[in-house]
Scaffold this active site. Structure first.
Site: not given
Length: 166
Positions: A19, A43, A97, A135
């Site tokens: 990030h 999430k 990514r 994450s």
């Protein structure tokens, strides 16, 4: 002079070096970068919203100082495009990514463009050092006792280990 404002959204649970890589690169492109911390309880966040906002604020201070970009961190819920309008962003920054990210992000960019063609989506590729960090993986590794020190900045490392009871 017009201020170039971009919005970088995410859950940042926790904020990672990936990030920060994207934030640092985006900050060189705009005058003002708003980091939108999504509530997204679906999430199952490790950190409550207020703590995620505080961590992102703390971890991005050095980026703001280094780049001269004004960085603001704000929580949000609802449509991303609505939040972009609210903060005056003409650009949404998304980090990619891997190829697997592209399909989802491409569709999202198309939908956002249909909702407001005045807000552009810009994709920044994660650097090779950070392209695999997520994450979700960081949380899982921390919860299982693994070393996450190369994936997150020091303050986030300390807070994440405390949160998982280590």
């Amino acid at each position: 002079m017009t201020t170039r404002t971009a919005l970088y959204p995410g859950t940042f649970d926790p904020v990672t070096n990936g990030h920060l890589d994207v934030i640092g690169r985006a900050a060189r492109l705009v005058d003002r970068l708003v980091i939108g911390v999504a509530i997204n309880t679906g999430k199952g966040p490790l950190f409550p919203l207020e703590e995620r906002v505080a961590l992102v604020e703390a971890e991005t201070r050095a980026v703001a100082e280094r780049t001269g970009c004004t960085i603001e961190v704000k929580p949000f819920t609802g449509l991303l495009i609505g939040f972009a309008r609210e903060v005056g962003a003409g650009m949404i920054v998304r980090g990619l990514r891997a190829v697997t990210d592209f399909d989802y992000e491409f569709q999202m960019a198309g939908m956002n463009h249909r909702l407001d063609s005045g807000v552009e989506t810009v994709f920044l590729m994660a650097s090779e050092r950070n392209h695999f960090i997520s994450s979700r993986f960081v949380k899982e590794i921390a919860q299982l006792g693994g070393d996450i020190s190369t994936f997150v900045p020091p303050l986030t490392l300390e807070k994440t280990l405390a949160r998982v009871g280590r």
